[in-house]
Design a protein around this motif. Sequence first.
Motif, PDB file in Angstrom:
ATOM      1  N   MET A   1      -4.031 -31.031  46.834  1.00 23.80           N
ATOM      2  CA  MET A   1      -2.729 -30.298  46.972  1.00 23.80           C
ATOM      3  C   MET A   1      -1.979 -30.667  45.917  1.00 23.80           C
ATOM      4  SD  MET A   1      -0.139 -30.137  50.144  1.00 23.80           S
ATOM      5  CE  MET A   1       1.133 -31.006  50.289  1.00 23.80           C
ATOM      6  N   THR A  23       4.088 -25.338  46.552  1.00 23.53           N
ATOM      7  CA  THR A  23       2.878 -26.288  47.008  1.00 23.53           C
ATOM      8  C   THR A  23       1.664 -25.373  46.935  1.00 23.53           C
ATOM      9  OG1 THR A  23       3.269 -25.685  49.273  1.00 23.53           O
ATOM     10  CG2 THR A  23       3.962 -27.593  48.750  1.00 23.53           C
ATOM     11  N   VAL A  24       0.475 -26.022  46.480  1.00 22.18           N
ATOM     12  CA  VAL A  24      -0.631 -25.324  46.323  1.00 22.18           C
ATOM     13  C   VAL A  24      -1.559 -26.044  47.198  1.00 22.18           C
ATOM     14  CG1 VAL A  24      -2.373 -24.714  44.681  1.00 22.18           C
ATOM     15  CG2 VAL A  24      -0.139 -25.084  43.766  1.00 22.18           C
ATOM     16  N   ALA A  25      -2.330 -25.435  48.210  1.00 21.45           N
ATOM     17  CA  ALA A  25      -2.922 -26.024  49.364  1.00 21.45           C
ATOM     18  C   ALA A  25      -4.308 -26.380  49.055  1.00 21.45           C
ATOM     19  CB  ALA A  25      -2.966 -25.154  50.416  1.00 21.45           C
ATOM     20  N   GLU A  26      -4.883 -27.024  49.643  1.00 19.80           N
ATOM     21  CA  GLU A  26      -6.398 -27.301  49.315  1.00 19.80           C
ATOM     22  C   GLU A  26      -7.485 -26.285  49.897  1.00 19.80           C
ATOM     23  OE1 GLU A  26      -6.714 -31.357  50.469  1.00 19.80           O
ATOM     24  OE2 GLU A  26      -7.319 -30.766  52.412  1.00 19.80           O
ATOM     25  N   ARG A  28      -8.183 -23.395  49.281  1.00 18.21           N
ATOM     26  CA  ARG A  28      -7.742 -21.964  48.884  1.00 18.21           C
ATOM     27  C   ARG A  28      -7.697 -21.749  47.332  1.00 18.21           C
ATOM     28  NH1 ARG A  28      -5.889 -19.555  53.452  1.00 18.21           N
ATOM     29  NH2 ARG A  28      -4.220 -18.137  52.309  1.00 18.21           N
ATOM     30  N   THR A  30      -5.254 -20.378  44.653  1.00 14.75           N
ATOM     31  CA  THR A  30      -3.586 -20.117  44.522  1.00 14.75           C
ATOM     32  C   THR A  30      -3.588 -19.479  43.185  1.00 14.75           C
ATOM     33  OG1 THR A  30      -3.122 -21.593  46.077  1.00 14.75           O
ATOM     34  CG2 THR A  30      -1.440 -20.953  44.722  1.00 14.75           C
ATOM     35  N   ASP A  61      -2.133 -34.750  45.084  1.00 13.42           N
ATOM     36  CA  ASP A  61      -2.571 -35.395  46.074  1.00 13.42           C
ATOM     37  C   ASP A  61      -1.569 -36.452  46.315  1.00 13.42           C
ATOM     38  OD1 ASP A  61      -4.503 -33.769  46.985  1.00 13.42           O
ATOM     39  OD2 ASP A  61      -5.994 -34.992  46.035  1.00 13.42           O
ATOM     40  N   VAL A 148      -8.938 -31.405  42.649  1.00 11.95           N
ATOM     41  CA  VAL A 148      -7.944 -30.384  42.332  1.00 11.95           C
ATOM     42  C   VAL A 148      -8.447 -29.686  40.925  1.00 11.95           C
ATOM     43  CG1 VAL A 148      -5.511 -30.334  41.761  1.00 11.95           C
ATOM     44  CG2 VAL A 148      -6.119 -31.612  43.694  1.00 11.95           C
ATOM     45  N   ALA A 174     -13.175 -23.364  45.889  1.00  9.35           N
ATOM     46  CA  ALA A 174     -12.221 -23.391  47.191  1.00  9.35           C
ATOM     47  C   ALA A 174     -12.986 -23.455  48.347  1.00  9.35           C
ATOM     48  CB  ALA A 174     -11.343 -22.177  46.930  1.00  9.35           C
ATOM     49  N   ARG A 178     -11.690 -27.467  47.634  1.00  8.60           N
ATOM     50  CA  ARG A 178     -10.909 -27.915  46.505  1.00  8.60           C
ATOM     51  C   ARG A 178      -9.576 -27.234  46.324  1.00  8.60           C
ATOM     52  NH1 ARG A 178     -15.321 -30.624  43.019  1.00  8.60           N
ATOM     53  NH2 ARG A 178     -17.208 -29.618  43.844  1.00  8.60           N
ATOM     54  N   THR A 179      -8.603 -27.840  45.875  1.00  5.95           N
ATOM     55  CA  THR A 179      -7.378 -27.040  45.378  1.00  5.95           C
ATOM     56  C   THR A 179      -7.706 -26.361  44.030  1.00  5.95           C
ATOM     57  OG1 THR A 179      -6.147 -28.998  46.485  1.00  5.95           O
ATOM     58  CG2 THR A 179      -4.971 -27.333  44.909  1.00  5.95           C
TER      59      THR A 179
END
Length: 328
Positions: A1, A23-26, A28, A30, A61, A148, A174, A178-179
């Motif tokens: 993240m 924010t960048v989610a794990e 997925r 983005t 993270d 990430v 993803a 992984r982010t």
Amino acid sequence: MIEATGLTKHYGRTVAVDNLSFTVAEGRVTGFLGPNGAGKSTTMRMVLGLDRPTSGDVRIDGQHYHDLHQPLRTVGALLDAKWVHPNRSARDHLRWLAAASKIPRARVDEVLDLVGLTGVAGKRAGGFSLGMSQRLGIAAALLGDPRVLLFDEPVNGLDPEGILWIRKFMHRLADEGRTVFVSSHLLSEMALTAQDLVVIGRGKLIYQGTVEDFVEHATESTVLVRSPQLDRLRDLLRAEGSEITEITEDGDALRIGGVASAAIGELAAANNIVLHELNPQVGSLEQAFIQLTGDTVEYRTEEHRSEEHGAGEHRAGEPAGNGEVTSG
Ligand SMILES: Nc1ncnc2c1ncn2[C@@H]1O[C@H](COP(=O)(O)OP(=O)(O)OP(=O)(O)O)[C@@H](O)[C@H]1O
Ligand SMILES: [Mg+2]
């Protein structure tokens, strides 16, 4: 993240990144979307500790890049695919990077295999095509098996086959949990690659959310209605409310804005009006992007105007009413 809070970067008088929070989610992909000069690369460099924020904060993270014990094992990045020693072979380039980060040699052949470069691993990287260079850059990013991953414009200049390969590869990363944060100025490509979007214009956040919501909120969707009783329907729609923003007449058809197709169907049914067609027309993603990023300049004018007059008017189609969208 990845979490950015109030991230800001000034270069002299240029404000490259302006109070950016996202924010960048794990698990997925983005997409990081914005027109040229929007501040995407600058933001990515700040995530990776290559540029110091003027103010604000970004964590991977939960930690600042500089505090990571083993940076390459936490975050991998492809910022510039041409960053290789031209006379080194692909394998030697990766071995050199691995040695610098105490990553076992065996991992080099693993990542070469992952990106499909095993067959050309002994060839000098200087002779690689752009597509091969991108793969090599991705292999380098994957060396430490990081959770990430950041990719800055990875499909730029690639042919359709190369683009498809990168897209599938991002999905796979993803799916492994992984982010994946990937920048682009091509919205059409991001629509196929990303699940979530962070959209910026002039360094400011314009949108954060899913691709689907972006299209829904950003485009002024209309409904095409065909009916042999159009006059009655038009009267009813007008009487129903102020929400209808656009009605164009075209023979037996109406194009209606600001009302959902379901509501039109129910209104027609309740009044025994026959419908021959009820067709929601969603605007294209490309339109949505241009509308939103193109508006960045307009937003500023609007802001100034509202400061002067002490009142902010709400324009039709303006996404500021949606909590996820900010006009800065
Ligand atoms: N090292 C630098 N020194 C001065 N100005 C810079 C520097 N790096 C970026 N800028 C400026 O900051 C702004 C944002 O640039 P940035 O490269 O981050 O945008 P971008 O979204 O990556 O654009 P592109 O799609 O063209 O790659 C631009 O106005 C750019 O000219
Ligand atoms: Mg850039």
